[in-house]
Design an enzyme around this catalytic site. Structure first.
Site, mmCIF file in Angstrom:
data_model
loop_
_atom_site.group_PDB
_atom_site.id
_atom_site.type_symbol
_atom_site.label_atom_id
_atom_site.label_comp_id
_atom_site.label_asym_id
_atom_site.label_seq_id
_atom_site.Cartn_x
_atom_site.Cartn_y
_atom_site.Cartn_z
ATOM 1 N N ARG A 1 0.099 -4.158 0.128
ATOM 2 C CA ARG A 1 -0.675 -3.005 -0.366
ATOM 3 C C ARG A 1 -1.971 -2.797 0.412
ATOM 4 O O ARG A 1 -2.989 -2.396 -0.156
ATOM 5 C CB ARG A 1 -0.970 -3.137 -1.867
ATOM 6 C CG ARG A 1 0.244 -3.375 -2.742
ATOM 7 C CD ARG A 1 1.246 -2.228 -2.662
ATOM 8 N NE ARG A 1 2.411 -2.516 -3.484
ATOM 9 C CZ ARG A 1 3.548 -3.037 -3.021
ATOM 10 N NH1 ARG A 1 3.673 -3.306 -1.731
ATOM 11 N NH2 ARG A 1 4.564 -3.282 -3.827
ATOM 12 N N CYS B 1 0.691 0.207 -10.630
ATOM 13 C CA CYS B 1 0.283 -1.164 -10.931
ATOM 14 C C CYS B 1 -1.211 -1.321 -10.685
ATOM 15 O O CYS B 1 -1.718 -0.929 -9.634
ATOM 16 C CB CYS B 1 1.055 -2.159 -10.063
ATOM 17 S SG CYS B 1 2.799 -2.300 -10.498
ATOM 18 N N GLU C 1 -5.170 -3.879 -7.707
ATOM 19 C CA GLU C 1 -4.398 -3.124 -6.724
ATOM 20 C C GLU C 1 -4.857 -1.680 -6.718
ATOM 21 O O GLU C 1 -4.911 -1.036 -5.675
ATOM 22 C CB GLU C 1 -2.898 -3.202 -7.046
ATOM 23 C CG GLU C 1 -2.020 -2.450 -6.069
ATOM 24 C CD GLU C 1 -0.542 -2.708 -6.289
ATOM 25 O OE1 GLU C 1 0.245 -1.758 -6.173
ATOM 26 O OE2 GLU C 1 -0.171 -3.862 -6.574
#
Length: 296
Positions: free
Chosen positions: A164, A216, A287
């Site tokens: 990510r 998320c 995240e």
């Protein structure tokens, strides 16, 4: 280049929370990029590149931010071949759903795992979005970016990407993705469509894909250790506060139930991090991108 004063962030993000920025600058032509540095200097504040707003938690109140919206929406289009791969180019403003439909129709495989991910091509590249074992950057041939006040084309082997995250020349979030060219494999259209359909319904059964959500909110501590499982075992699946809640489908999805605020969202995230830290001794890393200030 177009400019709007004091834009609200809430309607510009998928979580539907956030206060007002200083201004919004809409980039429509490549020539606009060269006007951007002087305009940002005049406006003050911190620039925030914003696509579809699918990985953003914007704080409440008046925020010292200038939104940069790259509306480069050309493509997707096939531009050639390289080493057995078909090259597909798409502008940063192209919705991921449109790119995936193009791939399915043209029998091009490689991105099926990204089905159901909201947002645009630019955002998916900038955060190396991933799902079902697929990472955006692993399928890139090259990208065009605005970095160091110049437009540059960066090949895949020069990208520094991980879970990510994407950096270019050691810089993270200090560039604007303009377009991406993907290297994809020719495959049977029915097989691609079936794979996408399977992935979407699997995601829909386990994630709140239709809710107001930023996806998320915490990174998995390790590939074998799920943040969602830790939050679930800490008692946060379905936990609510001030109109915000951790989803009952997936504990790592923070959703806005309709009248939530960033203040409530941040309080719930802090409470969850503390509970996981106390129970498991693990520090969860966000995240979701929290702007303008990350969690302490």
């Amino acid at each position: 280049m177009r400019e709007m004063p004091a834009p609200f962030l809430a309607p510009r993000t998928t979580l539907r929370v956030g206060g007002t920025a200083i201004a919004e600058i809409i980039l429509e032509r490549s020539e606009d990029l060269y006007l951007l540095p002087d305009r940002l200097k005049a406006l003050g504040g911190t620039p925030l590149v914003l696509g579809a707003g699918s990985n953003i938690l914007a704080q409440d109140g008046e925020l010292p931010l200038v939104l940069i919206r790259p509306f480069f929406s050309d493509g997707p289009v096939i531009v050639g071949e390289h080493e057995g791969k078909v090259l597909v180019r798409a502008g940063a403003g192209v919705p991921m759903a449109r790119l995936l439909r193009f791939c399915a129709v043209n029998g091009l495989s490689g991105l099926e795992g990204l089905v159901g991910i909201p947002g645009s091509v630019g955002g998916a590249v900038a955060m190396n979005a991933g799902s079902h074992g697929t990472e955006t950057c692993k399928n890139i041939y090259n990208i065009q970016v605005f970095i160091d006040n110049t437009i540059q084309r960066i090949n895949e082997d020069a990208l520094q990407y991980g879970y990510r995250t994407l950096s270019i020349n050691g810089k993270k979030n200090d560039f604007i993705v303009l377009e991406a060219t993907f290297g994809l494999t020719v495959a049977e259209r029915d097989g691609i469509c079936n794979c996408m359909r399977h992935n979407f319904f699997k995601k829909k059964s386990k994630q709140p894909v239709t809710a107001w959500s930023a996806g998320c909110v915490f990174k998995n501590p390790t590939p074998e250790m799920s943040a969602g499982r830790l939050l679930d075992e800490a008692g946060f699946k379905g936990r609510q506060l001030g109109g915000m809640a951790f989803s009952t489908l997936h504990a790592n999805f923070l959703i806005n139930e309709g009248k939530g605020s960033a203040t409530a969202a941040l309080a719930l995230l802090q409470e969850a991090r503390q509970a996981v830290r106390q129970r498991f001794g693990i520090e969860l890393e966000p995240e979701v991108r929290i702007v303008p200030c990350p969690l302490p």
